[in-house]
Design a protein around this motif. Structure first.
Motif, PDB file in Angstrom:
ATOM      1  N   ASN A  28       0.841  -1.195   0.000  1.00 16.99           N
ATOM      2  CA  ASN A  28       0.000   0.000   0.000  1.00 16.99           C
ATOM      3  C   ASN A  28       0.885   1.257   0.000  1.00 16.99           C
ATOM      4  O   ASN A  28       2.114   1.171   0.066  1.00 16.99           O
ATOM      5  CB  ASN A  28      -0.986  -0.012   1.175  1.00 16.99           C
ATOM      6  N   ALA A  29       0.259   2.410  -0.065  1.00 19.42           N
ATOM      7  CA  ALA A  29       0.982   3.685  -0.156  1.00 19.42           C
ATOM      8  C   ALA A  29       1.863   3.937   1.063  1.00 19.42           C
ATOM      9  O   ALA A  29       2.987   4.452   0.924  1.00 19.42           O
ATOM     10  CB  ALA A  29      -0.009   4.833  -0.351  1.00 19.42           C
ATOM     11  N   ASP A  30       1.402   3.573   2.243  1.00 19.71           N
ATOM     12  CA  ASP A  30       2.215   3.776   3.449  1.00 19.71           C
ATOM     13  C   ASP A  30       3.465   2.895   3.438  1.00 19.71           C
ATOM     14  O   ASP A  30       4.541   3.324   3.844  1.00 19.71           O
ATOM     15  CB  ASP A  30       1.389   3.493   4.713  1.00 19.71           C
ATOM     16  N   GLU A  74      12.660  11.841  -5.767  1.00 16.31           N
ATOM     17  CA  GLU A  74      11.521  11.061  -6.225  1.00 16.31           C
ATOM     18  C   GLU A  74      11.957   9.607  -6.309  1.00 16.31           C
ATOM     19  O   GLU A  74      12.947   9.291  -6.962  1.00 16.31           O
ATOM     20  CB  GLU A  74      11.050  11.540  -7.598  1.00 16.31           C
ATOM     21  N   ILE A  75      11.211   8.754  -5.639  1.00 21.99           N
ATOM     22  CA  ILE A  75      11.510   7.331  -5.617  1.00 21.99           C
ATOM     23  C   ILE A  75      10.269   6.596  -6.094  1.00 21.99           C
ATOM     24  O   ILE A  75       9.175   6.787  -5.553  1.00 21.99           O
ATOM     25  CB  ILE A  75      11.924   6.839  -4.204  1.00 21.99           C
ATOM     26  N   ASP A  76      10.431   5.760  -7.116  1.00 22.37           N
ATOM     27  CA  ASP A  76       9.336   4.947  -7.627  1.00 22.37           C
ATOM     28  C   ASP A  76       9.473   3.550  -7.039  1.00 22.37           C
ATOM     29  O   ASP A  76      10.510   2.890  -7.191  1.00 22.37           O
ATOM     30  CB  ASP A  76       9.368   4.876  -9.150  1.00 22.37           C
ATOM     31  N   VAL A  77       8.413   3.103  -6.364  1.00 22.87           N
ATOM     32  CA  VAL A  77       8.411   1.812  -5.659  1.00 22.87           C
ATOM     33  C   VAL A  77       7.358   0.912  -6.296  1.00 22.87           C
ATOM     34  O   VAL A  77       6.186   1.284  -6.386  1.00 22.87           O
ATOM     35  CB  VAL A  77       8.094   2.015  -4.154  1.00 22.87           C
ATOM     36  N   LEU A  78       7.785  -0.276  -6.723  1.00 25.74           N
ATOM     37  CA  LEU A  78       6.855  -1.220  -7.344  1.00 25.74           C
ATOM     38  C   LEU A  78       5.803  -1.680  -6.347  1.00 25.74           C
ATOM     39  O   LEU A  78       6.120  -2.023  -5.206  1.00 25.74           O
ATOM     40  CB  LEU A  78       7.606  -2.434  -7.883  1.00 25.74           C
ATOM     41  N   GLN A  79       4.554  -1.688  -6.789  1.00 25.06           N
ATOM     42  CA  GLN A  79       3.461  -2.124  -5.927  1.00 25.06           C
ATOM     43  C   GLN A  79       3.486  -3.629  -5.710  1.00 25.06           C
ATOM     44  O   GLN A  79       3.023  -4.118  -4.686  1.00 25.06           O
ATOM     45  CB  GLN A  79       2.112  -1.722  -6.526  1.00 25.06           C
ATOM     46  N   THR A  80       4.032  -4.368  -6.656  1.00 23.11           N
ATOM     47  CA  THR A  80       3.996  -5.828  -6.580  1.00 23.11           C
ATOM     48  C   THR A  80       4.911  -6.402  -5.514  1.00 23.11           C
ATOM     49  O   THR A  80       4.568  -7.388  -4.872  1.00 23.11           O
ATOM     50  CB  THR A  80       4.359  -6.449  -7.936  1.00 23.11           C
ATOM     51  N   GLY A  82       7.562  -4.082  -3.712  1.00 21.91           N
ATOM     52  CA  GLY A  82       8.231  -3.057  -2.918  1.00 21.91           C
ATOM     53  C   GLY A  82       9.648  -2.741  -3.362  1.00 21.91           C
ATOM     54  O   GLY A  82      10.362  -2.022  -2.671  1.00 21.91           O
ATOM     55  N   ALA A  83      10.059  -3.253  -4.513  1.00 22.62           N
ATOM     56  CA  ALA A  83      11.402  -2.955  -5.020  1.00 22.62           C
ATOM     57  C   ALA A  83      11.450  -1.527  -5.564  1.00 22.62           C
ATOM     58  O   ALA A  83      10.444  -0.989  -6.046  1.00 22.62           O
ATOM     59  CB  ALA A  83      11.789  -3.945  -6.120  1.00 22.62           C
ATOM     60  N   ILE A  84      12.625  -0.916  -5.498  1.00 26.40           N
ATOM     61  CA  ILE A  84      12.819   0.421  -6.055  1.00 26.40           C
ATOM     62  C   ILE A  84      12.954   0.285  -7.570  1.00 26.40           C
ATOM     63  O   ILE A  84      13.794  -0.463  -8.056  1.00 26.40           O
ATOM     64  CB  ILE A  84      14.090   1.097  -5.487  1.00 26.40           C
TER      65      ILE A  84
END
Length: 165
Positions: A28-30, A74-80, A82-84
Motif C-alpha cells: 500500500n501507499a504507506d 523522487e523514488i518509484d516503488v513497485l506495488q507488486t 516493494g522494489a525500487i
C-alpha cells in the motif's frame, strides 16, 4: 447450455479469487513511503505518494523535499514487491561552475565510490546556462545511472538511477 454457463461461472469465480489474492499481495501507499524514506536523508519533508496504476507494472511515485538544501527526491516503488524501480535527486540550488578543477578520472572516481563496478558510457563536460558541468552515464550491476557533477567541487547536482529486474 447449462454446462457452458457453469463452466463460464466457475472460470469467472476463479479469476475473481485470483485477482483478489493478487491485489492483497500488493503493497500500500504507506508501505511504499516507508521503503522510499530509507533512500533519502533523514529529516527531510515528505511531499506526496501517488499511485501510478495505468502502467504495465504499477508503482508508487513517492516525493520528498529537503528545505535546507533545496533538493527534490523522487523514488518509484513497485506495488507488486516493494522494489525500487527508479530513484532521482535534483539539487535545485546547486549549479555548474565557471572553473574546471576536476578531470574525467576524478569524476569517474566519484561514481566508483558509490558503484565500484560501474561501467562508463559517457563522461562529457557540458555547458548549461553558461556554466560547466559533467554529465556522466554509466551502468552497474542491476542499474543504469546518470549523474550531473559540478566540475569544480565534485558535488553531485542531479542523480538518476533506473533499476533493472
Amino acid at each position: 447450455m447449462k454446462k457452458l454457463t457453469a463452466i463460464i461461472t466457475a472460470g469467472l469465480t476463479a479469476m475473481a479469487v485470483s485477482a483478489t489474492a493478487f491485489a492483497a499481495s500488493l503493497i500500500n501507499a504507506d508501505e511504499a513511503r516507508a521503503i522510499a524514506e530509507k533512500q533519502v536523508p533523514a529529516g527531510i519533508s515528505f511531499v506526496t505518494t501517488k499511485a501510478e496504476l495505468n502502467k504495465i507494472v504499477p508503482y508508487y511515485e513517492v516525493k520528498f523535499y529537503d528545505e535546507a538544501n533545496h533538493t527534490e527526491y523522487e523514488i518509484d516503488v513497485l506495488q507488486t514487491n516493494g522494489a525500487i524501480k527508479e530513484y532521482s535527486m535534483d539539487a535545485k540550488a546547486l549549479f555548474g561552475s565557471s572553473k574546471i578543477t576536476l578531470n574525467t578520472n576524478d569524476v569517474q572516481a566519484l561514481v566508483l565510490k558509490d558503484y565500484p563496478q560501474a561501467v562508463f558510457h559517457k563522461i562529457e563536460l557540458d555547458r548549461d546556462n553558461g556554466l560547466y558541468e559533467y554529465e556522466v552515464k554509466f551502468t552497474a550491476p542491476g542499474l543504469r545511472g546518470k549523474y550531473t557533477v559540478n566540475p569544480e567541487t565534485g558535488v553531485v547536482m542531479e542523480k538518476e538511477l533506473k533499476y533493472q529486474f
